[in-house]
Design a protein around this motif. Structure first.
Motif, PDB file in Angstrom:
ATOM      1  N   GLU A  22       3.027   3.763  -6.896  1.00  0.00           N
ATOM      2  CA  GLU A  22       3.450   3.187  -5.615  1.00  0.00           C
ATOM      3  C   GLU A  22       2.559   1.999  -5.291  1.00  0.00           C
ATOM      4  O   GLU A  22       1.368   2.020  -5.573  1.00  0.00           O
ATOM      5  N   THR A  23       3.128   0.955  -4.692  1.00  0.00           N
ATOM      6  CA  THR A  23       2.351  -0.208  -4.294  1.00  0.00           C
ATOM      7  C   THR A  23       2.593  -0.485  -2.816  1.00  0.00           C
ATOM      8  O   THR A  23       3.732  -0.694  -2.397  1.00  0.00           O
ATOM      9  N   ARG A  24       1.526  -0.434  -2.054  1.00  0.00           N
ATOM     10  CA  ARG A  24       1.589  -0.699  -0.617  1.00  0.00           C
ATOM     11  C   ARG A  24       0.605  -1.804  -0.256  1.00  0.00           C
ATOM     12  O   ARG A  24      -0.281  -2.135  -1.040  1.00  0.00           O
ATOM     13  N   GLY A  25       0.732  -2.347   0.932  1.00  0.00           N
ATOM     14  CA  GLY A  25      -0.230  -3.329   1.416  1.00  0.00           C
ATOM     15  C   GLY A  25      -0.529  -3.074   2.878  1.00  0.00           C
ATOM     16  O   GLY A  25       0.373  -2.713   3.635  1.00  0.00           O
TER      17      GLY A  25
ATOM     18  N   TRP B 208      -4.286  -4.756  -0.851  1.00  0.00           N
ATOM     19  CA  TRP B 208      -3.298  -3.969  -1.572  1.00  0.00           C
ATOM     20  C   TRP B 208      -3.821  -2.560  -1.756  1.00  0.00           C
ATOM     21  O   TRP B 208      -5.013  -2.375  -1.947  1.00  0.00           O
ATOM     22  N   GLN B 209      -2.889  -1.596  -1.737  1.00  0.00           N
ATOM     23  CA  GLN B 209      -3.249  -0.214  -2.051  1.00  0.00           C
ATOM     24  C   GLN B 209      -2.273   0.276  -3.114  1.00  0.00           C
ATOM     25  O   GLN B 209      -1.081   0.398  -2.839  1.00  0.00           O
TER      26      GLN B 209
END
Lengths: 68, 68, 68, 68, 68, 68, 68, 68, 68, 68, 68, 68
Positions: free
Chosen positions: K43-46, K56-57
């Motif tokens: 998963e890529t979150r910000g 970015w997380q």
């Protein structure tokens, strides 16, 4: 019974119906691949022009028998 | 308001349209189950013969009210 | 090329076909949103009355260009 | 150890809690099916009236032992 | 061609193999349902006792023809 | 019957229950959107402070009728 | 800001509510892991005894800060 | 009844069968973790050498009881 | 290290085991494709005749190195 | 703590990187929406011209605080 | 060939790129785990501050070899 | 408008960035396939050596126009 199949992914389009978009993709596939056996609809999209649906775009997987 | 529903999974087929395949499944279900309320399309497949779509096979879930 | 799009989720309905339910949703969206570009079908359901399909309910995502 | 189970899909509802909607579905199932063993929540929805949650609708799968 | 199928969900178990767990579920289903046509494996689990696999539990969907 | 619905995605929170987090999101939505009809829970998370659950965060989709 | 987190998967149970099953899992995790930050519900199941829900089993992922 | 479980994810391999790859992963896990209770197959892959399957690689989640 | 791979989707079948169905698909693929490297099982189905499993049908994706 | 968030879905594009496509979408959103809090990448696509990647198209969900 | 791997789930962050967030998570993991072999982005979150992407997380699964 | 597309699945790799891994796959595809139109990232993995990311492996689907 112990056939081997290959599946390919195609996108067909049509200005009329979802079913017609699928048939257009099949018709094209049948030109080069024999022994088409079944299809699965993967995704259905539509392109819009002037606020109206212009054509359907339907992604399918098509399975066909591989010659032994 | 506090109804309880049961959902069953059926596969209907039709040589014409996706909608017709669903209706064929419903028609069969209505023979033995009352109080059909809604359906959800789960999967849409097609069987191919001689390079052309022969018939649609549509998997649906159908919900109906259970008598109290 | 570097457009930004927004996607909204709508549910259209129709007593006739899945395609018509999508078009009804588009027609309503076009009243207030300009620059509609494409749609993706998310879910297809049907409401049943008296053992027959009464109307289709089709959930779509619709993408449109945001003005810069 | 080598039991065979069947799973059915139900939708229960309740004006109070998600847990209560599940229990209402179980209570109804227990009237006609014995040997209920476990359940899995599949989907949680709510119906809204006058801007407030009117009742929960929880879809579950319920597993029960089939007699040998 | 225009058959209607119903799909049910079963869990079979076996101390030996995944295939055997499926066959045990089928054998039980065949006692009460005729015209079984195909199955799809949905989930494969195993129960562990004393640090070793004790038995497999395989969830399948089984499709069968509904009489007209 | 041929209503058009729009679905929006909200995240509600509550220190007490999952149900309460949903109701808080609904209450806020009802301030600006009329004709809310149903909701679907999409995701349930919790924030933890000092090793204890501090509050629930529940993501929902809410459907409402679009005026014609 | 540039923290690194680890996520672990736990199953908590409770005879009362889904929320309580989550809290029981958290309470156990807090005994050996510090800096718990958030959780996500992955799956909700229930065990049934005598036709009634005996206890909830809720699978969660829990995130915590890794010391640098 | 109110046990807390932890689930870990392992990949086992075997030159013979899928079942054997799972058992190899379990055997390794049992060296350091007690109270293993169940497993779920997450993914099944195979490595190919000289056009033939060389070994299976099966990803599983394994659940075990956490001491209170 | 910087190889490029292509993945194709095949369905193999076998009257005996899931593993054998995969190997049959690989054997066929190896006739026309070199440098097969790995496979992933996508779906496992079985065809049923006279109430018994007649043969397994396993869908796989197979990856192979593309020549530079 | 008990904030309510809304999530909207945007598609940003960029000729350079995935990160830049996301930032372009955010920059546009910030013109009309305040209190943007987080984003999740939903889908990453690229448009190809003359056999080369022409620009990235990244679909994101963006969450922002709703005023009370 | 018959190695056993364990997979753990980490979240890395970075103010610059998605790749850098992954590398930060790996760097931390390498302090306590040896034999890291591969990773998968889950998963890529910000996180957004003042209308701009702050960091970015990226959630990853990391696989490593378990000693025999 | 009524084009038919085919989609193929490739894995590209790069020691530098995710974007570069995609471009490497495209560059290879463009040697044998004309009319590449778009790509979708399916999966992003990384191989690790000596505790550091050695190279990215990105799986993409690439769509191209089939000649009529």
């Amino acid at each position: 019974m112990e056939h081997i199949y290959k599946k390919i992914e195609l996108v067909g389009s049509s200005t009329t119906t979802i079913e017609d978009a699928v048939k257009n993709a099949l018709e094209r596939a049948a030109k080069t691949v024999h022994n088409l056996r079944w299809l699965e609809i993967v995704e259905t999209r539509g392109q819009i022009e002037d606020g109206k649906l212009a054509y359907w775009q339907v992604t399918i997987k098509v399975g066909f028998t591989l010659d032994a």
